[in-house]
Design a protein around this motif. Structure first.
Motif, PDB file in Angstrom:
ATOM      1  N   ILE A 209       0.830  -1.200   0.000  1.00 44.21           N
ATOM      2  CA  ILE A 209       0.000   0.000   0.000  1.00 44.21           C
ATOM      3  C   ILE A 209       0.867   1.253   0.000  1.00 44.21           C
ATOM      4  N   HIS A 210       1.970   1.233   0.741  1.00 43.87           N
ATOM      5  CA  HIS A 210       2.893   2.366   0.746  1.00 43.87           C
ATOM      6  C   HIS A 210       3.431   2.615  -0.662  1.00 43.87           C
ATOM      7  N   SER A 211       3.823   1.539  -1.329  1.00 44.84           N
ATOM      8  CA  SER A 211       4.318   1.653  -2.702  1.00 44.84           C
ATOM      9  C   SER A 211       3.258   2.269  -3.619  1.00 44.84           C
ATOM     10  N   GLU A 212       2.036   1.777  -3.532  1.00 43.54           N
ATOM     11  CA  GLU A 212       0.975   2.276  -4.412  1.00 43.54           C
ATOM     12  C   GLU A 212       0.659   3.744  -4.133  1.00 43.54           C
ATOM     13  N   LEU A 213       0.632   4.137  -2.876  1.00 37.11           N
ATOM     14  CA  LEU A 213       0.356   5.535  -2.540  1.00 37.11           C
ATOM     15  C   LEU A 213       1.462   6.453  -3.059  1.00 37.11           C
ATOM     16  N   LEU A 214       2.700   6.011  -2.959  1.00 37.67           N
ATOM     17  CA  LEU A 214       3.805   6.804  -3.507  1.00 37.67           C
ATOM     18  C   LEU A 214       3.666   6.952  -5.022  1.00 37.67           C
ATOM     19  N   LEU A 215       3.290   5.882  -5.698  1.00 39.90           N
ATOM     20  CA  LEU A 215       3.090   5.952  -7.149  1.00 39.90           C
ATOM     21  C   LEU A 215       1.983   6.941  -7.489  1.00 39.90           C
TER      22      LEU A 215
END
Length: 555
Positions: A209-215
């Motif tokens: 989820i952290h990765s997706e939010l950063l994207l």
């Protein structure tokens, strides 16, 4: 060490793919759909004696399944069974507490009826007092997903806060709050709530989820790096690997619109004047180069005819044509009418859009770029989501199960055509944001190769007024040798649900079943086995190539 966090070497990647292809070939369909996910966990565990890699995959996937569904008692039990020796004490304590707490029975049918009515006042009056009680978490466990889907942020947030949280379960609240913020709040704000999540408990879900939010906030490099580390430690996750490869190798859309003159954009509508007006404005506002637009009024008696006529003003002269039919001929015939237009027949690509979509500015560039990357596909489709908040998936990565897989839904019918619906109305967490071969793409937005139309035929009018006509055409084109592509890096919003979802009465359901029977009669078991084998072969070739490329570049 938590299961699934052990680094894999290139050799182990090769070994894993070899083992999994031989023992669990349907893994390549995906690792997200809930029932398929459960089947993979069980199969991996059953075969775990053959290799440690399958044992690790079973444990790690069960951990992710619980982290994705933290109030699901069955997922919690399975996670504890397969990971007990590797979990931290606090994770085991939380899982045991959840399993024990949620074993109490409640009248779920009454709750389901209340939630599906969607009446905010009734939910507040009848459900909220129960959430405050001693069994509040149990009621929340059975209502949380539906509450999130009611498109009412205040209702879901208040429900979460009414439950009596304490030190034994506060991490559950933090996890649900992080999900709520992902779905309802701006990405920049949602990232801040992740700090409350204990990484030892929520490792896989939190990192993804952290990765997706950063994207989503434009921090592409950091988001990609987190996903890369996550995948390297969990190569059993098909969706993460596909997504990572797409981020490392984005579709080249350079000069994609130089071929836009070869494109015809086709829309038809029946009594949806306001919606098709919005869609045509979306098309005009997007980047379509020299593509020509054809809009057909399918015998409407509302404002649709006027909208189709007046939309000429939205487009360059000579790049739009409105067509008026005196009666509704149904979806397949309307599509064929558009395909029969002389200028459309001469086009290379025909792009069908539903009359109720919202488009990203570069949608046509992504479709054309994807087609260029994959040579000469028969059809290219994309990821379809709802348009409201929260955003859910309506269709994504479609494939075919082998004939004879599962019981028939229609009594007396030997049901052989079984499509693997990989997303099944899940929330859109970006888990299908990748591009790869497909057997079928959504009819909501699909770019058809006119060569496939000329060689394999257009839409079968026997599927009138709609249902399965786009699927049947894709299957027929695939048998004719054309390969289709799912371009999930590109999203289109769909305002209404599919015709299948809207089939709520006996008459409409009979129409659906009738068309399903027609679909079954068109394809032999031999045809379907051939399609299944071809699709599976393409998926494995695609996955082998991508995993090999990433293993060489990331290690």
């Amino acid at each position: 060490m938590v299961a699934g966090t052990k680094n894999f070497s290139r050799q182990k990647i090769d070994s894993f793919l070899s083992v999994i292809k031989d023992s669990v070939p349907l893994w390549v369909l995906g690792t997200e759909e809930l029932s398929h996910q459960t089947g993979l966990i069980n199969t991996f565990e059953y075969l775990s004696g053959a290799t440690d890699q399958l044992s690790e995959a079973s444990a790690a996937l069960s951990l992710l399944a619980w982290q994705q569904n933290p109030l699901n008692r069955s997922a919690a039990k399975r996670c504890l069974e397969l990971n007990n020796s590797s979990l931290t004490d606090k994770t085991c304590n939380l899982l045991n507490w959840l399993i024990e707490t949620t074993k109490t029975e409640i009248p779920t049918q009454d709750l389901e009826n209340l939630l599906h009515a969607g009446d905010k006042a009734l939910i507040i009056r009848h459900l909220f007092p129960l959430l405050r009680g001693n069994s509040g978490l149990i009621w929340l466990a059975h209502s949380w997903d539906t509450l999130l889907r009611l498109e009412n942020a205040e209702l879901a947030e208040n429900a979460l806060n009414l439950v009596r949280w304490d030190k034994n379960n506060i991490q559950l609240k933090h996890r649900l709050n992080a999900q709520f913020n992902f779905l309802y709040r701006p990405s920049e704000e949602a990232i801040t709530t992740l700090k409350d999540l204990d990484h030892d408990i929520w490792s896989l879900w939190k990192d993804y989820i952290h990765s997706e939010l950063l994207l989503r906030t434009g921090e592409t490099v950091e988001g990609r790096e987190i996903l890369a580390e996550l995948w390297k430690n969990n190569i059993w996750n098909l969706n993460w690997g596909q997504k990572l490869h797409g981020l490392l190798n984005p579709v080249d859309t350079t000069n994609a619109l130089s071929r836009s003159r070869e494109v015809a954009i086709l829309l038809y509508s029946w009594n949806n004047g306001k919606l098709i007006e919005n869609t045509l404005k979306n098309v005009a506002a997007s980047t379509i180069g020299n593509a020509r637009v054809f809009a057909l009024n399918n015998g409407s008696d509302d404002s649709t005819g006027q909208v189709v006529s007046e939309s000429q003003a939205l487009f360059k002269e000579g790049h739009y044509k409105g067509i008026q039919l005196p009666v509704n001929v149904g979806a397949p015939a309307a599509r064929n009418w558009l395909l029969a237009e002389p200028e459309v027949r001469k086009s290379r690509w025909a792009v069908f859009l539903d009359d109720d979509v919202e488009l990203e500015e570069n949608w046509l560039e992504e479709l054309l770029g994807t087609a260029q990357s994959y040579g000469n596909p028969g059809a290219v489709g994309c990821r379809i989501t709802s348009t409201g908040t929260p955003r859910s998936l309506q269709s994504a990565d479609y494939h075919l199960f082998p004939p004879g897989n599962g019981a028939s839904q229609i009594e007396g019918l030997s049901e052989q055509v079984r499509i693997f619906d990989s997303c099944r109305n899940a929330f859109d967490y970006g888990q299908f944001s990748y591009t790869r071969p497909a057997l079928h793409v959504s009819g909501c937005c699909h770019m058809l190769n006119m060569e496939a139309i000329h060689q394999c035929g257009d839409f079968d009018v026997r599927f009138n007024p709609t249902q399965f006509d786009d699927l049947e055409r894709d299957l027929r084109a695939a048998l004719g040798g054309f390969k289709h592509v799912y371009a999930g890096q590109m999203r289109i919003g769909h305002i209404q649900h599919s015709s299948l979802a809207k089939a709520a009465n006996v008459r409409s359901m009979a129409q659906v079943f009738g068309n399903k029977i027609k679909l079954e009669s068109k394809y032999s078991e031999q045809d379907l086995n051939k399609l299944f084998a071809q699709d599976l072969t393409r998926l494995w070739k695609d996955t082998h190539s991508k995993w090999k490329e990433m293993s060489e570049n990331l290690y």
